[in-house]
Design an enzyme around this catalytic site. Structure first.
Site, PDB file in Angstrom:
ATOM      1  N   PHE A 160      -3.493  -3.267 -12.475  1.00 11.27           N
ATOM      2  CA  PHE A 160      -3.755  -2.109 -11.150  1.00 11.27           C
ATOM      3  C   PHE A 160      -2.380  -2.198 -10.596  1.00 11.27           C
ATOM      4  O   PHE A 160      -1.644  -3.067 -10.255  1.00 11.27           O
ATOM      5  CB  PHE A 160      -4.645  -2.894 -10.343  1.00 11.27           C
ATOM      6  CG  PHE A 160      -5.112  -2.199  -9.346  1.00 11.27           C
ATOM      7  CD1 PHE A 160      -5.955  -0.792  -9.141  1.00 11.27           C
ATOM      8  CD2 PHE A 160      -4.345  -2.277  -7.849  1.00 11.27           C
ATOM      9  CE1 PHE A 160      -6.149  -0.261  -7.955  1.00 11.27           C
ATOM     10  CE2 PHE A 160      -4.415  -1.526  -6.768  1.00 11.27           C
ATOM     11  CZ  PHE A 160      -5.315  -0.312  -6.958  1.00 11.27           C
ATOM     12  N   ASP A 199       5.311  -6.164 -11.286  1.00 13.19           N
ATOM     13  CA  ASP A 199       4.553  -5.865 -10.212  1.00 13.19           C
ATOM     14  C   ASP A 199       3.949  -6.986  -9.385  1.00 13.19           C
ATOM     15  O   ASP A 199       3.200  -7.678  -9.701  1.00 13.19           O
ATOM     16  CB  ASP A 199       3.233  -4.704 -10.477  1.00 13.19           C
ATOM     17  CG  ASP A 199       2.398  -4.229  -9.190  1.00 13.19           C
ATOM     18  OD1 ASP A 199       2.270  -5.208  -8.140  1.00 13.19           O
ATOM     19  OD2 ASP A 199       1.753  -3.483  -9.265  1.00 13.19           O
ATOM     20  N   LYS A 203       1.690  -6.722  -0.261  1.00 14.65           N
ATOM     21  CA  LYS A 203       0.703  -6.987   0.591  1.00 14.65           C
ATOM     22  C   LYS A 203       0.892  -7.888   1.509  1.00 14.65           C
ATOM     23  O   LYS A 203       0.668  -7.963   2.756  1.00 14.65           O
ATOM     24  CB  LYS A 203      -0.439  -7.653  -0.453  1.00 14.65           C
ATOM     25  CG  LYS A 203      -1.416  -6.538  -1.133  1.00 14.65           C
ATOM     26  CD  LYS A 203      -2.369  -7.101  -1.822  1.00 14.65           C
ATOM     27  CE  LYS A 203      -3.425  -6.050  -2.423  1.00 14.65           C
ATOM     28  NZ  LYS A 203      -2.929  -5.392  -3.620  1.00 14.65           N
TER      29      LYS A 203
HETATM   30  C1  LIG Z   1      -3.022  -4.033  -4.157  1.00 15.36           C
HETATM   31  C2  LIG Z   1      -1.992  -3.730  -5.358  1.00 15.36           C
HETATM   32  C3  LIG Z   1      -1.255  -2.630  -5.533  1.00 15.36           C
HETATM   33  C4  LIG Z   1      -1.465  -1.175  -4.556  1.00 15.36           C
HETATM   34  O1  LIG Z   1      -1.032  -1.659  -3.171  1.00 15.36           O
HETATM   35  P1  LIG Z   1      -1.519  -0.504  -1.937  1.00 15.36           P
HETATM   36  O2  LIG Z   1      -1.000  -1.103  -0.918  1.00 15.36           O
HETATM   37  O3  LIG Z   1      -3.088  -0.619  -1.692  1.00 15.36           O
HETATM   38  O4  LIG Z   1      -0.912   0.849  -2.320  1.00 15.36           O
HETATM   39  C5  LIG Z   1      -0.516  -2.515  -6.539  1.00 15.36           C
HETATM   40  N1  LIG Z   1      -0.364  -3.416  -7.538  1.00 15.36           N
HETATM   41  C6  LIG Z   1      -0.888  -4.511  -7.255  1.00 15.36           C
HETATM   42  C7  LIG Z   1      -0.784  -5.395  -8.260  1.00 15.36           C
HETATM   43  C8  LIG Z   1      -1.814  -4.674  -6.509  1.00 15.36           C
HETATM   44  O5  LIG Z   1      -2.556  -5.766  -6.219  1.00 15.36           O
END
Ligand SMILES: *Cc1c(COP(=O)(O)O)cnc(C)c1O
Length: 393
Positions: free
Chosen positions: A128, A214, A243
């Protein structure tokens, strides 16, 4: 609830009015333990006095001036992140998806700088990376992409936790980067084998590819290190995070080193809000507080306690397939869909989440105490047992 919102979320029938630490209170005065932290965002819990203070002080002086001018707290935060990670340069934005967009643009520029016309990025099954069109293309979920085509070219998907599959692709001359989560969050808290990130680092080095991690969810202490790659001692070329960095104020960051740090120049990328004084001052307070309160250590110790308690309480049940975690990213995988448990837990005064259909996920605040940990486990274990009994046959 109003009909005026686009129906992008199936919301639970509860609205919180305020909180303190791990606790939230709803509009009827009911109290809940927050074991989800607004999806790994509020690591310091709710209404942490240091964060309130930082927001207060900064908002009294200055909220926004734009990136046309120097921003003191942005510079300080960049220096701090560089110190914590060993990366060299930082671009600030407002979300995880935007941080990954920046990473993807860096990868493409890197490719073009080497004369590659259609640079390719390797991504993983179960990944994701966000909801914008490029990050959606990089995301694995077919349901999330349904109806949004045409998506982007230049993404190649391989199984997660399989270095051989990456190696095979990376030898292709158009592949310029590998984008991967050190622990997959939305995909179900998937923890790769020891040595996986090291293997990817080696493959990227051998093939002149950028290793892009990521850490939107795994960053800012979540796994018991500042960043999850530090568990493995692996240093990426690009690292994205968001986050937990602002404890609820929207801020994301894309960090880079080496060639990757040289790809963006004036005019090639930008943002109006990104790195504004308020978010950066708050993020600095977040990092200071994690350090002062020794929350990395706490994440390791309470994370282990969660695993021990769940193992003891649920480990023998045949319906419980796996209990796993890294710091305060914790999963209990069942043998059946268990979305129902989210509302069961809500009724019992506990906020949790279910990912990948059958996996209970906890992302408790980093400030959770050992007593809180025991309390959360005590609430959750009987709920899971009751759910399994009721859904038998
Ligand atoms: C939440 C998340 C995203 C996206 O972040 P947003 O602030 O919602 O755009 C991307 N990569 C990972 C691993 C995530 O957990």
């Amino acid at each position: 609830m109003t009909d005026s919102l686009m129906t992008t979320y199936n919301r639970l029938p509860v609205t919180f009015t305020h909180g303190e630490g791990i606790w939230l209170e709803d509009s009827h005065g009911r109290r809940y333990i927050d074991a989800l932290s607004g999806i790994a965002v509020c690591g310091l819990g709710h209404a942490h006095p240091k964060i309130t203070q930082a927001i207060k002080e900064q908002s009294r002086r200055l909220l926004h001036t734009s990136n046309l001018y120097g921003i003191d707290s942005q510079e300080k935060l960049a220096d701090r992140l560089v110190d914590l990670t060993g990366m060299e340069k930082v671009f600030f934005c407002n979300s995880g998806a935007e941080a990954n967009e920046c990473a993807i643009k860096i990868a493409r520029r890197y490719g073009h700088s080497k004369g590659i016309e259609k640079p390719g990025i390797v991504v993983m099954d179960g990944s994701f990376h966000g909801r914008t069109l490029a990050t959606l293309t990089a995301t694995a979920s077919k349901a999330a992409k349904q109806g949004f085509g045409p998506l982007l070219e230049g993404f190649y998907r391989v199984p997660f936790n399989n270095p051989k599959a990456v190696e095979k692709l990376a030898q292709q001359s158009d592949i310029v980067a590998v984008l991967v989560e050190p622990v997959q969050g939305e995909g179900g808290v998937n923890i790769p084998d020891t040595g996986y990130l090291e293997a990817l680092r080696e493959i990227c080095d051998e093939n002149n590819c950028l290793l892009m991690l990521d850490e939107i969810q795994t960053g800012t202490g979540r796994t018991g290190h500042w960043f999850a790659c530090q568990n493995a001692g692996v240093s990426p070329d690009v690292l994205t995070t968001a986050k937990g960095l602002g404890n609820g104020l929207p801020i994301g960051a894309c960090l880079a080193k080496g060639d990757a740090a040289q790809m963006l120049n004036p005019g090639s990328h930008g943002t109006t809000f990104g790195g504004n004084p308020l978010c950066c001052a708050t993020a600095l307070a977040v990092l200071d507080t994690i350090e002062q309160e020794q929350l990395l250590k706490n994440a390791v110790s309470c994370g282990q306690l969660f695993l021990d308690l769940f193992q003891r309480g649920l480990g023998d049940l045949p319906e419980v397939k796996n209990i796993r975690g890294k710091g305060l990213m914790i999963a209990i995988e069942l043998d059946r869909p268990c979305g129902q448990l989210v509302s069961d837990a809500l009724e019992a005064g506990l906020l949790i989440n279910v990912t990948a259909g059958n996996t209970v996920r906890l992302l408790p605040p980093l400030i959770v105490s050992r007593d809180d940990t025991a309390k959360i486990a005590q609430r959750l274990i009987p709920l899971i047992k009751t759910f399994l009994d009721a859904s038998k046959g």
